[in-house]
Design a protein around this motif. Structure first.
Motif, PDB file in Angstrom:
ATOM      1  N   TYR A 312      10.193 -81.801 136.915  1.00  0.00           N
ATOM      2  CA  TYR A 312       9.761 -82.816 135.951  1.00  0.00           C
ATOM      3  C   TYR A 312      10.938 -83.322 135.116  1.00  0.00           C
ATOM      4  CZ  TYR A 312       4.626 -82.289 136.406  1.00  0.00           C
ATOM      5  OH  TYR A 312       3.320 -82.296 136.842  1.00  0.00           O
ATOM      6  N   THR A 313      11.702 -82.383 134.576  1.00  0.00           N
ATOM      7  CA  THR A 313      12.719 -82.799 133.611  1.00  0.00           C
ATOM      8  C   THR A 313      13.962 -83.398 134.268  1.00  0.00           C
ATOM      9  OG1 THR A 313      13.501 -80.515 133.540  1.00  0.00           O
ATOM     10  CG2 THR A 313      11.987 -81.196 131.798  1.00  0.00           C
ATOM     11  N   GLU A 314      14.234 -82.983 135.524  1.00  0.00           N
ATOM     12  CA  GLU A 314      15.423 -83.538 136.181  1.00  0.00           C
ATOM     13  C   GLU A 314      15.074 -84.728 137.077  1.00  0.00           C
ATOM     14  OE1 GLU A 314      17.380 -80.270 138.265  1.00  0.00           O
ATOM     15  OE2 GLU A 314      16.990 -79.002 136.531  1.00  0.00           O
ATOM     16  N   CYS A 315      13.946 -84.637 137.764  1.00  0.00           N
ATOM     17  CA  CYS A 315      13.655 -85.648 138.796  1.00  0.00           C
ATOM     18  C   CYS A 315      12.569 -86.628 138.362  1.00  0.00           C
ATOM     19  CB  CYS A 315      13.234 -84.964 140.093  1.00  0.00           C
ATOM     20  SG  CYS A 315      14.423 -83.788 140.714  1.00  0.00           S
ATOM     21  N   GLY A 321      18.177 -85.656 138.650  1.00  0.00           N
ATOM     22  CA  GLY A 321      17.734 -85.227 139.979  1.00  0.00           C
ATOM     23  C   GLY A 321      17.859 -86.345 140.993  1.00  0.00           C
ATOM     24  N   ALA A 322      18.808 -86.197 141.903  1.00  0.00           N
ATOM     25  CA  ALA A 322      18.996 -87.237 142.912  1.00  0.00           C
ATOM     26  C   ALA A 322      18.019 -87.024 144.061  1.00  0.00           C
ATOM     27  CB  ALA A 322      20.420 -87.171 143.433  1.00  0.00           C
ATOM     28  N   VAL A 323      17.750 -88.098 144.812  1.00  0.00           N
ATOM     29  CA  VAL A 323      16.922 -87.942 146.013  1.00  0.00           C
ATOM     30  C   VAL A 323      17.841 -87.786 147.223  1.00  0.00           C
ATOM     31  CG1 VAL A 323      14.863 -89.163 145.202  1.00  0.00           C
ATOM     32  CG2 VAL A 323      16.709 -90.464 146.271  1.00  0.00           C
ATOM     33  N   ASP A 324      17.341 -87.154 148.275  1.00  0.00           N
ATOM     34  CA  ASP A 324      18.147 -86.988 149.481  1.00  0.00           C
ATOM     35  C   ASP A 324      17.961 -88.192 150.413  1.00  0.00           C
ATOM     36  OD1 ASP A 324      15.747 -86.629 150.814  1.00  0.00           O
ATOM     37  OD2 ASP A 324      16.027 -84.495 151.210  1.00  0.00           O
TER      38      ASP A 324
END
Ligand code: NAD
Length: 392
Positions: A312-315, A321-324
């Motif tokens: 929640y807090t990073e992505c 939060g990066a996506v792949d």
């Protein structure tokens, strides 16, 4: 009733209400200690809300962001002779804590795969919330009845392509031994995708969209496990992995279908840990006992609540939060990085019946397993007579 755990193979057939309440309270405390989280979700639907990653998502939504939560689960209520399931007691404890803190919480208990449940949820949203701005899809189930055909499909946990021989730990007999898993046939692969793939997630979003209850910019995520070489033959590249690949297809389809509401759909890859779902997967108890050992030594060990709080807090509501490459959120890096995997692999190669308890953290695994059902929790009086007829 005085309740002691009744463990049968990879499940425990009873649950302790006070222990489940203590475990829910511990997760709530964890989230509250993190302080103000800033902007986040307001009205959240959690499909699979009563245990594991779904429960942690509900707790983070409510106690981290003050969100209203509507949950769906499939749990058994208590009877005169039997305790309820752990998810039932967890939900009762969650409701109690939510009420004490002035937080809206409703839970619908029934089959999330059915269209009837989808209709009930929509009615509840219309009556109480208006719309939802976050939909968490966290179901783990061995079967699904397709609401269109009426056929019931069963999932299987088998390799794809060829048989696979590997080590496993039999929690019942306390034995490390080799196991050969025969490959799935096409029908078994197809059926597993029907149960654990993205079709039902997509259908939920279709129903919610058609009913006009998705808020603009609504986010949705479904949980996956990707893992690495040690688990690929039985998970990532096996029947369940094929089903999980279908979540990526569904995420893209959801985005495409709900452009009017700018819906964001991402699969989130989480780390392996002890839940009712993972204890049923061959090899996983051994693998998880080893990663617990390594990750606790590294200081990177996390449970459901830490993983979901990070998600929640990073992505979902953060920027770090990066996506792949497949547009997935990755919370599994502390487990799947090469250095950690190399340590796990070294232990894996050495582990035998004789040194298993020394090389692994099976004690930690077993404690977490019992805790899922409200047992083995410090501070809970397991000799006390407890009321099992808990309602929510
Ligand atoms: P879990 O068994 O703890 O939770 C499953 C939830 O689904 C429960 O709330 C249960 O009541 C609900 N449920 C099951 N069948 C239902 C039905 N027919 N209708 C309504 N509710 C139903 O499982 P978990 O381990 O938290 O898994 C949740 C998701 O996270 C799964 O998609 C799983 O693959 C994924 N995941 C798990 C792990 C792991 O190691 N445990 C790792 C990564 C991803």
């Amino acid at each position: 009733m005085v309740i002691k755990p009744k463990v049968r193979g990879f499940i425990c057939t009873n649950a302790h209400p006070a222990g489940c309440a203590a475990s829910v309270a511990e997760q709530i405390d964890y989230v509250r200690q993190q302080g103000d989280l800033g902007d986040g979700p307001k009205n959240v639907l959690v499909i699979g809300c009563s245990t594991g990653y779904g429960l942690a998502s509900r707790i983070t939504s409510a106690f981290g962001y003050g969100a209203k939560t509507l949950g769906v689960c499939f749990e058994k209520e208590p009877t005169e002779r039997k305790t309820a399931t752990a998810g039932w007691y967890n939900t009762a404890a969650f409701h109690q804590q939510a009420a004490q803190n002035g937080l809206y919480a409703k839970t619908l208990n029934g089959d999330a795969f059915s269209d009837e449940m989808k209709a009930q949820v929509i009615e509840q949203i219309k009556t109480d919330l208006g719309s939802v701005d976050l939909v968490i899809y966290s179901l783990a189930s061995p079967r699904r009845t397709d609401p269109v055909s009426g056929d019931t499909f069963k999932s299987t946990l088998k390799p794809v392509g060829q048989a696979y021989t590997t080590k496993t730990y039999d929690t019942d007999k306390d034995k490390v031994h080799d196991v050969t898993l025969e490959p799935a046939n096409d029908e078994e692969i197809h059926n597993t995708i029907k149960v654990m793939g993205g079709e039902d997630w997509e259908r939920w979003m279709d129903f919610l969209g058609d009913a006009g209850v998705l808020a603009e910019g609504c986010k949705t995520t479904a949980y996956t496990y990707i893992g690495k070489e040690l688990t690929w033959p039985i998970y990532g590249q096996a029947t369940i992995g094929k089903a999980k690949e279908d979540l990526d297809r569904a995420a893209a389809a959801i985005i495409g279908k709900h452009t009017d509401k700018l819906v964001e759909a991402n699969v989130s890859s989480l780390k392996a840990l002890v839940t009712q779902a993972s204890s049923a997967i061959p090899v996983m108890p051994l693998y998880i006992s080893l990663i617990y050992k390594v990750m606790k030594e590294e200081g990177t060990h996390e449970g459901c609540i830490e993983q979901i709080f990070g998600l929640y807090t990073e992505c979902l509501y953060g920027e770090t939060g990066a996506v792949d490459e497949a547009n997935r959120y990755r919370m599994d890096g502390k487990e799947t990085n090469d250095a950690t995997q190399a340590k796990i692999k070294a232990l894996w190669d050495q582990v035998t019946q004789d040194n298993f308890h020394e090389l692994s953290d099976y004690a930690g695994y077993h404690h977490e397993f019992l805790k899922l059902f409200g047992f083995d929790i410090p501070g809970v009086d397991y000799e006390a007579d407890v009321d099992t007829a808990v309602k929510w």
